[in-house]
Design a protein around this motif. Structure first.
Motif, short mmCIF file in Angstrom:
data_model
loop_
_atom_site.label_atom_id
_atom_site.label_comp_id
_atom_site.label_asym_id
_atom_site.label_seq_id
_atom_site.Cartn_x
_atom_site.Cartn_y
_atom_site.Cartn_z
N VAL A 169 1.52 -41.38 3.25
CA VAL A 169 1.56 -41.52 4.71
C VAL A 169 3.00 -41.65 5.18
O VAL A 169 3.41 -41.04 6.17
N CYS A 170 3.80 -42.45 4.47
CA CYS A 170 5.18 -42.72 4.87
C CYS A 170 6.12 -41.54 4.64
O CYS A 170 7.30 -41.62 4.99
N ARG A 171 5.61 -40.48 4.06
CA ARG A 171 6.44 -39.29 3.83
C ARG A 171 6.02 -38.13 4.74
O ARG A 171 6.53 -37.02 4.58
N ILE A 219 14.10 -44.43 4.80
CA ILE A 219 13.66 -45.01 6.07
C ILE A 219 14.70 -45.97 6.63
O ILE A 219 15.03 -45.94 7.82
N LEU A 220 15.26 -46.83 5.77
CA LEU A 220 16.23 -47.82 6.22
C LEU A 220 17.52 -47.19 6.73
O LEU A 220 18.16 -47.72 7.65
N THR A 221 17.91 -46.07 6.15
CA THR A 221 19.18 -45.44 6.53
C THR A 221 19.03 -44.41 7.64
O THR A 221 20.03 -43.84 8.09
N ASP A 222 17.82 -44.17 8.08
CA ASP A 222 17.56 -43.18 9.12
C ASP A 222 17.43 -43.89 10.48
O ASP A 222 16.41 -44.51 10.77
N ASP A 223 18.46 -43.77 11.30
CA ASP A 223 18.46 -44.46 12.60
C ASP A 223 17.45 -43.89 13.58
O ASP A 223 17.20 -44.50 14.63
N SER A 224 16.88 -42.74 13.26
CA SER A 224 15.87 -42.19 14.16
C SER A 224 14.56 -42.98 14.08
O SER A 224 13.71 -42.87 14.97
N HIS A 225 14.40 -43.75 13.02
CA HIS A 225 13.22 -44.61 12.91
C HIS A 225 13.38 -45.82 13.82
O HIS A 225 14.49 -46.31 14.04
N SER A 226 12.28 -46.32 14.32
CA SER A 226 12.31 -47.50 15.18
C SER A 226 12.76 -48.73 14.40
O SER A 226 12.68 -48.77 13.17
N GLU A 227 13.21 -49.74 15.13
CA GLU A 227 13.60 -50.99 14.49
C GLU A 227 12.42 -51.62 13.76
O GLU A 227 12.57 -52.18 12.66
N ALA A 228 11.24 -51.52 14.35
CA ALA A 228 10.04 -52.08 13.73
C ALA A 228 9.77 -51.44 12.37
O ALA A 228 9.41 -52.12 11.39
N THR A 229 9.94 -50.11 12.29
CA THR A 229 9.72 -49.40 11.03
C THR A 229 10.72 -49.84 9.98
O THR A 229 10.36 -50.13 8.83
#
Length: 519
Positions: free
Chosen positions: A241-243, A283-293
């Motif tokens: 799911v996370c991919r 996920i952690l290094t991708d700023d396009s993800h929300s802060e919650a993610t």
């Protein structure tokens, strides 16, 4: 294992507001819902055991609804499972007290609950396996045997005979518990397999969201269910799911579920097999993800790097991505918009500093000391002893590095760490008291290590650190009655004495310590 708000589990911290166990909710609302379906077991008790006991502890008897409705096999299993487990425990207690009337009536009720669980689950589930059918038969045979032998015990007056029969009852009860555990595990495994298959095959957001939510609820029922989920492919399905970009809105929920599953070694093993660390780093290094993610990804990192899980020391893939992860976590701490986000990120950093000493050097290069100390004055990010526990853990582990002392002084860190020696619980809950003890202990350890540097030692004395240490040693209430804090304070006093700062104060420390031991 410690828990975060929302039901997540992190071994390094404990927070208030933990989600109550599903089956431990004892509310008027639950009673009202169950009332109309309560007659089945109660009637069986009256018919088979005759008068219901009027003993004082009979008020606590567990009477459960006859069913939870169609299409809810998981809830049915959890509900009946909790009740039967509780009945087994209570029968054992009454047996130890030789209260045979209660043992018999509770055995009859246990038989009713077991029969109801078997029949209700058969009605709402798919065709059961041959193995389940065999265990169901064994379970019901042992229930009948328990009811029969406890009824015979009511007629026996000879203490010697009763003693031998008690051993028989105990053995029967033990076998019954084993069969029940096997049956429950098989049934739960089947339901988990169905959920995992549903997540794995789904391309619909709403179906995946609902199923992932059900899986998360199961993780809150404890480590045994987390092991089943990991074993049956839950970790693999959730990382799938996370991919997928189409499921981006479900990342926080999937990651929260992963963090819960990884409280057991089986979950961490599965994460390693599917390159989960690499996915978390992305996920952690991708700023396009929300802060919650990103915060939920930090929670998974905190869980899999927990010092309480020995398996984490063998996460070879983590070393490859550690620099990226540490950098992203420091940035998340710096930009956190809430206390929970900062807590998750700092908890991950705290665990990583235990995981590998290289992390401390990375944190120095990233000016993490400045980021953490600045956050201490921001009530929006740091407002609980749980968060300060993470900060002082990082500082304590970093303080073994010589360069750390100069950075601490430059950022006015000595005064802030000294302030942590005065940490007090606001609510008085055991979890918060324990957190305050950890903060005080680690603050003293940090100052003791930093005091190797003469500049830090002089600054500590200038800020009346010795007076505070004497107060902590002299008054148990000041240190939350913690011996660990006392020892840490003595160690710090010795370190300051070594630096020739204030020998008389050290003597006072030792005096109050000896006086406390002789009291």
């Amino acid at each position: 294992m410690m828990a975060l708000p929302g039901g997540r589990h992190l071994d390094s911290i404990t927070l208030p507001g933990q989600r109550l166990h599903l089956m431990q909710v004892d509310s008027v609302q639950r009673w009202m819902e169950d009332l109309k379906l309560m007659t089945e077991c109660e009637c069986m008790c009256v018919l088979q055991a005759k008068p219901i006991s009027l003993e004082e502890d009979a008020q606590g008897d567990l009477i459960l609804a006859g069913g939870t409705g169609p299409g809810e096999p998981l809830q049915l299993l959890l509900k009946r499972g909790w009740v039967i487990s509780t009945e087994l425990r209570r029968i054992g207690q009454k047996l130890a007290q030789d209260r045979w009337a209660r043992v018999h009536s509770m055995s009859v009720r246990l038989t009713c609950h077991a029969r109801s669980m078997v029949s209700e689950y058969s009605a709402v589930s798919r065709n059961s396996s041959k193995e389940m059918g065999q265990i169901e038969k064994l379970l019901m045979e042992k229930c009948s045997e328990l009811s029969a032998v406890t009824e015979r015990c009511l007629q026996v007056e000879n203490e010697h005979v009763l003693k031998s029969m008690k051993a028989c009852v105990s053995e029967t009860l033990s076998m019954l518990g084993q069969h029940f555990g096997q049956l429950l595990e098989l049934a739960l495994t089947r339901e988990v397999q169905a959920l995992v298959r549903k997540i794995d095959a789904s391309d619909n957001i709403y179906t995946t969201e609902s199923t992932t939510g059900n899986l998360f609820s199961l993780t809150q029922e404890g480590a045994p269910l987390c092991r089943i989920i990991a074993k049956e492919g839950g970790v693999v399905a959730l990382f799938k799911v996370c991919r997928q970009d189409t499921f981006r809105c479900l990342y926080p929920q999937a990651l929260r579920t992963l963090a819960s599953i990884c409280c057991v070694e089986e979950g961490v093993h599965q994460l390693e097999k599917v390159d989960g660390v690499l996915c978390l780093a992305d996920i952690l290094t991708d700023d396009s993800h929300s802060e919650a993610t990103r915060a939920e990804a930090a929670a998974v990192v905190a869980q899999v790097t927990s010092p309480h899980l020995p398996v984490t020391q063998h996460l070879s893939s983590f070393m490859e991505s550690m620099e990226e992860i540490v950098t992203a976590l420091v940035k998340l701490c710096q930009e956190a918009s809430s206390g929970e986000v900062f807590l998750l990120a700092s908890a991950a950093l705290a665990n990583i500093t235990f995981f590998d000493t290289m992390a401390c050097e990375m944190l120095l290069q990233l000016n993490a000391i400045r980021v953490l100390l600045e956050a201490c004055s921001d009530k929006q990010r740091v407002d609980t002893p749980y968060t300060r526990d993470q900060i002082v853990t990082i500082l304590a582990n970093m303080s073994v590095l010589e360069q750390c002392a100069s950075d601490i002084i430059q950022e006015n860190g000595v005064q802030l760490i000294m302030g942590m020696l005065s940490e007090k619980p606001r609510s008085g809950t055991p979890a918060e008291v324990a957190a305050c003890e950890r903060v005080q202990q680690k603050a003293a350890v940090t100052l003791a290590r930093l005091s190797r540097d003469p500049d830090v030692a002089r600054e500590a004395v200038r800020l009346s650190c010795m007076s505070r240490l004497i107060e902590l040693c002299r008054s148990p209430s000041e240190r939350n009655s913690s011996d660990a804090v006392l020892v840490a304070c003595l160690a710090m006093g010795i370190q300051l004495q070594v630096k020739k700062t204030k020998i008389s104060a050290l003597l006072w420390l030792l005096f109050w310590y000896i006086q406390g031991c002789s009291a």
